[in-house]
Design a protein around this motif. Sequence first.
Motif, PDB file in Angstrom:
ATOM      1  N   TYR A 143      -6.917  -5.794   6.607  1.00  0.00           N
ATOM      2  CA  TYR A 143      -6.755  -4.431   7.094  1.00  0.00           C
ATOM      3  C   TYR A 143      -7.721  -4.155   8.226  1.00  0.00           C
ATOM      4  CZ  TYR A 143      -3.921  -3.636   2.980  1.00  0.00           C
ATOM      5  OH  TYR A 143      -2.951  -3.707   2.044  1.00  0.00           O
TER       6      TYR A 143
ATOM      7  N   ALA B  46     -11.182  -3.068   4.324  1.00  0.00           N
ATOM      8  CA  ALA B  46     -11.011  -2.814   2.896  1.00  0.00           C
ATOM      9  C   ALA B  46     -11.998  -3.627   2.067  1.00  0.00           C
ATOM     10  CB  ALA B  46      -9.580  -3.113   2.459  1.00  0.00           C
ATOM     11  N   LEU B  47     -13.265  -3.500   2.395  1.00  0.00           N
ATOM     12  CA  LEU B  47     -14.307  -4.158   1.605  1.00  0.00           C
ATOM     13  C   LEU B  47     -15.062  -3.113   0.794  1.00  0.00           C
ATOM     14  CD1 LEU B  47     -15.831  -6.471   4.368  1.00  0.00           C
ATOM     15  CD2 LEU B  47     -14.230  -7.130   2.569  1.00  0.00           C
ATOM     16  N   ALA B  48     -15.490  -3.507  -0.396  1.00  0.00           N
ATOM     17  CA  ALA B  48     -16.370  -2.643  -1.174  1.00  0.00           C
ATOM     18  C   ALA B  48     -17.798  -2.906  -0.679  1.00  0.00           C
ATOM     19  CB  ALA B  48     -16.250  -2.930  -2.662  1.00  0.00           C
ATOM     20  N   ASP B  49     -18.328  -1.948   0.062  1.00  0.00           N
ATOM     21  CA  ASP B  49     -19.592  -2.154   0.765  1.00  0.00           C
ATOM     22  C   ASP B  49     -20.775  -2.454  -0.147  1.00  0.00           C
ATOM     23  OD1 ASP B  49     -18.836  -1.999   3.341  1.00  0.00           O
ATOM     24  OD2 ASP B  49     -19.030   0.173   3.473  1.00  0.00           O
TER      25      ASP B  49
ATOM     26  N   LYS C 247     -22.399  -4.240   3.056  1.00  0.00           N
ATOM     27  CA  LYS C 247     -22.873  -3.150   3.913  1.00  0.00           C
ATOM     28  C   LYS C 247     -23.940  -3.654   4.872  1.00  0.00           C
ATOM     29  CE  LYS C 247     -24.364   0.055   1.395  1.00  0.00           C
ATOM     30  NZ  LYS C 247     -25.077   1.079   0.607  1.00  0.00           N
TER      31      LYS C 247
ATOM     32  N   ARG D 143       0.721  -9.535  -3.578  1.00  0.00           N
ATOM     33  CA  ARG D 143      -0.053 -10.760  -3.796  1.00  0.00           C
ATOM     34  C   ARG D 143       0.772 -11.795  -4.539  1.00  0.00           C
ATOM     35  NH1 ARG D 143      -6.304  -9.177  -5.179  1.00  0.00           N
ATOM     36  NH2 ARG D 143      -6.872  -8.673  -3.048  1.00  0.00           N
TER      37      ARG D 143
ATOM     38  N   ALA E  59       0.833  -1.197   0.000  1.00  0.00           N
ATOM     39  CA  ALA E  59       0.000   0.000   0.000  1.00  0.00           C
ATOM     40  C   ALA E  59       0.876   1.258   0.000  1.00  0.00           C
ATOM     41  CB  ALA E  59      -0.932   0.002   1.210  1.00  0.00           C
TER      42      ALA E  59
ATOM     43  N   LEU F  91     -12.250 -10.006  -5.289  1.00  0.00           N
ATOM     44  CA  LEU F  91     -11.956  -8.707  -5.906  1.00  0.00           C
ATOM     45  C   LEU F  91     -10.491  -8.640  -6.371  1.00  0.00           C
ATOM     46  CD1 LEU F  91     -13.206  -6.053  -6.656  1.00  0.00           C
ATOM     47  CD2 LEU F  91     -12.560  -5.143  -4.437  1.00  0.00           C
ATOM     48  N   GLY F  92     -10.322  -8.334  -7.646  1.00  0.00           N
ATOM     49  CA  GLY F  92      -8.975  -8.282  -8.214  1.00  0.00           C
ATOM     50  C   GLY F  92      -8.486  -9.629  -8.704  1.00  0.00           C
TER      51      GLY F  92
ATOM     52  N   PRO G  29      -0.012  -3.298  -4.234  1.00  0.00           N
ATOM     53  CA  PRO G  29      -0.651  -4.494  -3.664  1.00  0.00           C
ATOM     54  C   PRO G  29      -0.588  -5.715  -4.578  1.00  0.00           C
ATOM     55  CG  PRO G  29      -2.025  -2.569  -3.279  1.00  0.00           C
ATOM     56  CD  PRO G  29      -0.911  -2.127  -4.185  1.00  0.00           C
ATOM     57  N   ARG G  30      -0.563  -5.484  -5.889  1.00  0.00           N
ATOM     58  CA  ARG G  30      -0.467  -6.628  -6.810  1.00  0.00           C
ATOM     59  C   ARG G  30       0.847  -7.381  -6.623  1.00  0.00           C
ATOM     60  NH1 ARG G  30      -1.395  -3.050 -11.566  1.00  0.00           N
ATOM     61  NH2 ARG G  30      -1.563  -1.645  -9.803  1.00  0.00           N
TER      62      ARG G  30
ATOM     63  N   SER H  31     -18.080 -11.204  -4.462  1.00  0.00           N
ATOM     64  CA  SER H  31     -17.374 -10.197  -5.263  1.00  0.00           C
ATOM     65  C   SER H  31     -16.209  -9.614  -4.478  1.00  0.00           C
ATOM     66  CB  SER H  31     -18.319  -9.068  -5.665  1.00  0.00           C
ATOM     67  OG  SER H  31     -19.392  -9.572  -6.394  1.00  0.00           O
TER      68      SER H  31
ATOM     69  N   ARG I  12     -11.013 -13.785   2.450  1.00  0.00           N
ATOM     70  CA  ARG I  12     -10.265 -13.283   1.299  1.00  0.00           C
ATOM     71  C   ARG I  12      -8.766 -13.481   1.484  1.00  0.00           C
ATOM     72  NH1 ARG I  12     -11.177  -7.223  -0.493  1.00  0.00           N
ATOM     73  NH2 ARG I  12     -10.549  -6.830   1.654  1.00  0.00           N
TER      74      ARG I  12
END
Lengths: 272, 438
Positions: free
Chosen positions: A104, A108-111, A160, A96, A72, A121-122, A92-93, A117, A174
């Motif tokens: 984190y 670091a979730l997409a709500d 969310k 990985r 990051a 993610l990624g 971050p890639r 998903s 994840r």
Amino acid sequence: MTDELFLQPQTPAPAPDRSGTPLVEMRDIHLSFGGVKAVDGVTINLWPGEVVGLLGHNGAGKSTLIKVLSGAYRADAGQIFINGEKATIQNPRDARRYHIETIYQTLALADNLDAASNLFLGRELTTPLGFVDDDAMEAETRKIMARLNPNFRKLKAPVKALSGGQRQSVAIARAVYFNAKILIMDEPTAALGVQETKMVAELIQELKRQGLGIFLIDHDIHQVMEMCDRASVMKNGQLVGTVDIADVTEDDLLGMIILGKTPERAAPETVQ
Amino acid sequence: MVQDAPAETVRAPAKDGSGGFMRAVRALDIDLRLLGMIGALLIIWLVFDLVTGGRFLTPRNLFNLSVQTASVAVMATGMVFVIVTRHIDLSVGSLLGFLGMIMGTLQLHYLPGLVGHGHWSIWIVTILAGVGAGALIGAAQGYVIGYLAVPAFIVTLGGLLVWRGAAWWVTGGQTVAPLDPTFSLLGGGAAGTLGATWSWALAAAAATGGLLLQYISRRRKAAHGFPVKPLWAEIAMSFIIVGVIVGLTAVMVAYPVPEAAARRILAARGEAIPEGPINMAHGIAIPVVILLVVALVMTVIARRTRFGRYVFATGGNPDAAELSGINTRLLTVKIFALMGALTAIAAVIASARLGAVGNDLGTLDELRVIAAAVIGGTALSGGIGTIYGAVLGALIMQSLQSGMAMVGVDAPLQSIVVGLVLVLAVLVDILYRRRTGA
């Protein structure tokens, strides 16, 4: 991920073998933000099957240091070695690719997306034509969630709508799904209840047994004493010292955090 | 799932027991917001039809409505991605004018000199050049936004001025006309339609495709052992799909081409002109076909590609997207490039419809496009939006405007009404979200 995860009755994992090459070595890492030295010449390391606690006050530089490893942030100076080989982690890639996974503090979730998903993610599973394969990802998510958090049901809802513990299990899933070798956990139990915290503790033991190395950032000294093999303490961006948990008491650790002094009983390690 | 479909539709049976209707909606797995928008649209249509004494809901007016909506709706699909990632694009109206000018001069002043006047390739080269230029300009704006971190509002506000000025510069303010005959067909005049036969062929293809997708989806779910909808719900859904397609096609086919125009069209095609009365139908307009293709492709991108998934992930949580290894800067460039390409397609439709490119082409379109996306449920806070919503939003806006024009409402009052409806639509959406927690 392997099928035997989380199924055995809990026995403490064996003590890590620190005779070989360390899994991770961060050497003399420096990182400043506009004149503020967030990380100032810190060196830490981690062996396979080991849990190293990272301690310190808020703003001591723990999270910043760990974000250098997870890609990051990019360090101003210093080197990272993975399995003894110099590693270049610029984003971050890259992290990985070295099988470094991070949970984190913010999760670091997409709500707005559902559990599957987020988990993928990624790294989405795709059909032969290159389209995102939601059904396959949902099936995999069901499998891992059945082990990690059997109460997890809301597979179609955006995260969310999930409880703190459920969101945490998505973030953990994840990190462990993709065969991590190095796991970074930034306050993994901060938002959890007693039962869920116990589950995370058991998970850490299991992952240790599988030979993962884990960096654990935690404010709960008691928990660190229980879960970690060693602890590295930071203060004002600098490393106070790294000690073997077996050699110190909770008060010793508190002393290191507050006063920035290594107890005499636990001779500071020399790092190669 | 990405596009905020109602959660836990089939799995959790209705707990609140709010009647058979809600149960049916749940079982059918229909987005409630979609139903709301269709309801609003139908109410608007019925009210105008009553006020105009039955002149609104005629095949002729609905045909015109569909053609007038196409240009803005095409851009609105791209604006969904822009707004979902928490950006905005104020430059699309001006960019549409500039791209229209470029394509106009290219087909009128440059290409005929190269390949000969009236050559078949002119319209194709023109469109390719326009779409390429649009994508490049969009990418350039996206680069400044993504990599140089200038806010999208500022970059595209600059673009609004720059491209309007550039459009003037292309011809020194002169209107470009007449456009290439084939190019003009894309605007959907009397000749620019599919006619009855091809309209029905398209309808048949669409219905078959829809049913096939439904079947494949069900089989895949069953193969994974996921719960599937009850069979009656699937069959009801099939009837709705086929019914809507057939109904809309029938309306378009029911609008006949006037005798004189039909003779001109047949003459232009070099076909024999029959003696007696000519029975020629408009059918689906070509710009509407373009819109349908664009909407379909954009929906597939949004739901079935990594790019689409990253757009929504970045909109939901930019930091999480970045930490997941998504290159959010490059993503921004791609999103604005796509917006530029779609603006070029919209420019083709808009200029072809008018048969000429004037300086003011596309003026204020940015506001119509943004309003369409927002009325269609795209949240400016990011992460939420649907392609079909944006298309419906554009249709609602256009219906309001045409309806009021038809009734004879003064232009200033028209603006007031449209403005109020925009705010009201967003308010309703916010209240709905708050209640459902979606």
